[in-house]
Write a protein that holds these residues in place. Sequence first.
Motif, short mmCIF file in Angstrom:
data_model
loop_
_atom_site.label_atom_id
_atom_site.label_comp_id
_atom_site.label_asym_id
_atom_site.label_seq_id
_atom_site.Cartn_x
_atom_site.Cartn_y
_atom_site.Cartn_z
N GLY A 224 0.74 -1.22 0.04
CA GLY A 224 0.15 -0.06 0.15
C GLY A 224 0.81 1.17 -0.20
N VAL A 225 0.29 2.45 -0.27
CA VAL A 225 0.95 3.95 -0.22
C VAL A 225 1.34 4.05 1.29
CG1 VAL A 225 -0.60 4.77 -2.02
CG2 VAL A 225 -1.15 4.95 0.24
N PRO A 226 2.12 4.92 1.40
CA PRO A 226 2.61 5.33 2.83
C PRO A 226 1.37 5.51 3.77
CG PRO A 226 4.10 6.27 1.40
CD PRO A 226 3.09 5.62 0.51
N GLY A 227 1.47 5.24 5.09
CA GLY A 227 0.56 5.59 5.86
C GLY A 227 -0.91 4.75 5.99
N THR A 228 -1.00 3.52 5.29
CA THR A 228 -2.03 2.88 5.29
C THR A 228 -1.86 1.50 6.40
OG1 THR A 228 -0.76 1.64 3.50
CG2 THR A 228 -2.85 3.13 2.81
N ALA A 229 -1.13 2.04 7.09
CA ALA A 229 -1.03 0.93 8.59
C ALA A 229 -0.56 -0.36 8.19
CB ALA A 229 -2.53 0.87 9.37
N LYS A 230 0.40 -0.52 7.20
CA LYS A 230 0.97 -1.90 6.79
C LYS A 230 1.81 -2.23 8.10
CE LYS A 230 3.22 -0.17 3.48
NZ LYS A 230 2.66 1.38 3.42
N THR A 231 2.79 -1.39 8.62
CA THR A 231 3.64 -1.99 9.74
C THR A 231 2.70 -2.41 10.94
OG1 THR A 231 5.37 -0.81 8.87
CG2 THR A 231 5.46 -1.18 11.27
N TRP A 232 1.77 -1.27 11.16
CA TRP A 232 0.66 -1.46 12.32
C TRP A 232 0.10 -2.98 12.23
CZ3 TRP A 232 -0.01 0.55 16.81
CH2 TRP A 232 -1.19 0.54 17.46
N VAL A 233 -0.60 -3.23 11.11
CA VAL A 233 -1.30 -4.48 10.97
C VAL A 233 -0.23 -5.58 11.14
CG1 VAL A 233 -2.50 -5.86 9.18
CG2 VAL A 233 -3.10 -3.35 9.36
N SER A 234 1.02 -5.44 10.52
CA SER A 234 2.05 -6.62 10.64
C SER A 234 2.37 -7.04 12.03
CB SER A 234 3.24 -6.19 9.90
OG SER A 234 4.19 -6.97 10.21
N GLU A 235 2.54 -5.87 12.91
CA GLU A 235 2.65 -6.17 14.28
C GLU A 235 1.58 -6.90 15.00
OE1 GLU A 235 3.94 -3.65 18.31
OE2 GLU A 235 3.57 -2.42 16.42
N HIS A 236 0.53 -6.38 14.69
CA HIS A 236 -0.71 -6.92 15.47
C HIS A 236 -0.92 -8.35 15.00
CE1 HIS A 236 -1.81 -3.76 18.15
NE2 HIS A 236 -1.42 -2.89 17.37
N LEU A 237 -0.71 -8.53 13.73
CA LEU A 237 -0.84 -10.12 13.30
C LEU A 237 -0.12 -11.11 13.86
CD1 LEU A 237 -1.71 -9.46 9.31
CD2 LEU A 237 -3.11 -10.51 11.00
N ALA A 238 1.30 -10.54 13.96
CA ALA A 238 2.27 -11.22 14.68
C ALA A 238 1.91 -11.61 16.21
CB ALA A 238 3.71 -10.81 14.46
N ALA A 239 1.66 -10.48 16.91
CA ALA A 239 1.30 -10.47 18.34
C ALA A 239 0.23 -11.52 18.49
CB ALA A 239 0.93 -9.28 18.83
N ALA A 240 -0.74 -11.53 17.72
CA ALA A 240 -2.21 -12.54 17.96
C ALA A 240 -1.84 -13.90 17.57
CB ALA A 240 -3.08 -11.78 17.03
N VAL A 241 -0.92 -13.97 16.42
CA VAL A 241 -0.66 -15.15 15.93
C VAL A 241 0.19 -16.05 16.82
CG1 VAL A 241 0.35 -16.70 14.01
CG2 VAL A 241 -1.32 -14.90 13.49
N SER A 242 1.48 -15.35 17.16
CA SER A 242 2.75 -16.04 17.57
C SER A 242 2.87 -15.44 19.23
CB SER A 242 3.81 -15.88 16.93
OG SER A 242 3.69 -16.32 15.75
N GLY A 243 2.29 -14.28 19.59
CA GLY A 243 2.50 -13.84 20.94
C GLY A 243 3.84 -13.10 20.76
N ASP A 244 4.32 -12.82 19.72
CA ASP A 244 5.78 -12.17 19.69
C ASP A 244 5.92 -11.46 18.55
OD1 ASP A 244 8.22 -11.40 19.81
OD2 ASP A 244 9.18 -13.27 20.11
N SER A 245 5.86 -10.29 18.57
CA SER A 245 6.06 -9.32 17.12
C SER A 245 7.33 -8.83 16.83
CB SER A 245 5.13 -8.04 17.42
OG SER A 245 5.47 -7.25 18.30
N THR A 246 8.22 -9.43 17.74
CA THR A 246 9.76 -8.75 17.76
C THR A 246 10.70 -9.49 16.58
OG1 THR A 246 10.47 -10.14 19.74
CG2 THR A 246 9.49 -8.10 20.17
N LEU A 247 10.21 -10.57 16.10
CA LEU A 247 11.32 -11.11 15.18
C LEU A 247 11.18 -10.42 13.84
CD1 LEU A 247 10.28 -14.90 15.81
CD2 LEU A 247 12.38 -13.65 16.74
N LEU A 248 11.90 -9.31 13.73
CA LEU A 248 11.71 -8.28 12.83
C LEU A 248 13.02 -8.19 12.13
CD1 LEU A 248 10.32 -5.60 11.50
CD2 LEU A 248 10.92 -4.30 13.40
#
Length: 381
Positions: A103-127
């Motif tokens: 997506g274009v800048p500012g469409t929450a790509k990083t935000w969605v990525s972090e929350h998906l990883a947090a919900a799926v794996s309980g850890d969003s830090t493998l970045l």
Amino acid sequence: MTTATTNATATTTTPTSTATATGQALRPHAEDTFADELEALAGADDRPRPARWRLSPWAVATYLLGGTLPDGTVITPKYVGPRRIVEVAVTTLATDRALLLLGVPGTAKTWVSEHLAAAVSGDSTLLVQGTAGTPEEALRYGWNYAQLLARGPSRDALVPSPVMRAMAEGMTARVEELTRIPADVQDTLITVLSEKTLPIPELGQEVQAVRGFNVIATANDRDRGVNELSSALRRRFNTVVLPLPATPDAEVDIVSRRVDQIGRSLDLPAGPDGIDEIRRVVTVFRELREGVTADGRTKLKSPSGTLSTAEAISVVTSGLALAAHFGDGILRAGDVAAGILGAVVRDPAADRVIWQEYLEAVVREREGWKDFYRACREVTA
């Protein structure tokens, strides 16, 4: 060399920094900020979960989109947008296909990525943060050179990348700004995503991904051509395009929610509702971004900046801080004017002309915007 296959069985661990442990982290990870919601969802979640997932796909989607659990627990929305987009993204992660958020800048790509990883794996830090200087080791592995010189190549001397750790532990790895990474480094992922294997030729070994492993990558579609993905790598991803907010009300809602969250994390004093100024900022950004006024009557020139929702959040947050520390706590036009100027005028020559034309032709004539016009003229001059 003999070939040894390593099916890692490492225990999943989430690194805890001192700041997080003491509650002083400036920007806690998603799994820390929303730990109560994730715990409530896990307790209420009776649906099938893919291997090593903390929640079912339904619960992951509920975590991102918000909802109310049977016990009355309210899950706050993390993403405001089409439900189907989130469902497709979550379903992709439940398969063996990697996920590319585009997506274009500012469409929450990083935000969605972090929350998906947090919900799926309980850890969003493998970045892995993609840049023009990202080396191959960031996606594969590196070496502890002291150990390497002392004992030669060995597993003890090997420094695993976040991707290697995710493979070994059945977790979700994140790769931010994939298209900024040099093309030859990007292609390191091809074997990982197709064969689910990461060879270690120096040791005659390999790491095989265990169930639960997947990759979420993000890419800015305005960077196309910088380091465009090879067709071989693109085929390994299921691409989900995150759109800009569809309506002004949706964008105002997103900005309001994020500004409230950021304000609380920065201990900014709570002031009266600044929704009117938020709506003005969003209106200005949307009109200049789309090249036409909201009523469709006046065509506009668009400046060189993206004027994204993320930038609107930044402008309003800065204005809130100004109002809290140097004003009366009420968000006013003068508090956001300088931030808007900085966001719009990126090219001092061309963008300044576009901004001044917009002020005189649109803002000056708009009913109820006289204070906003004066504040913007003052900082522009």
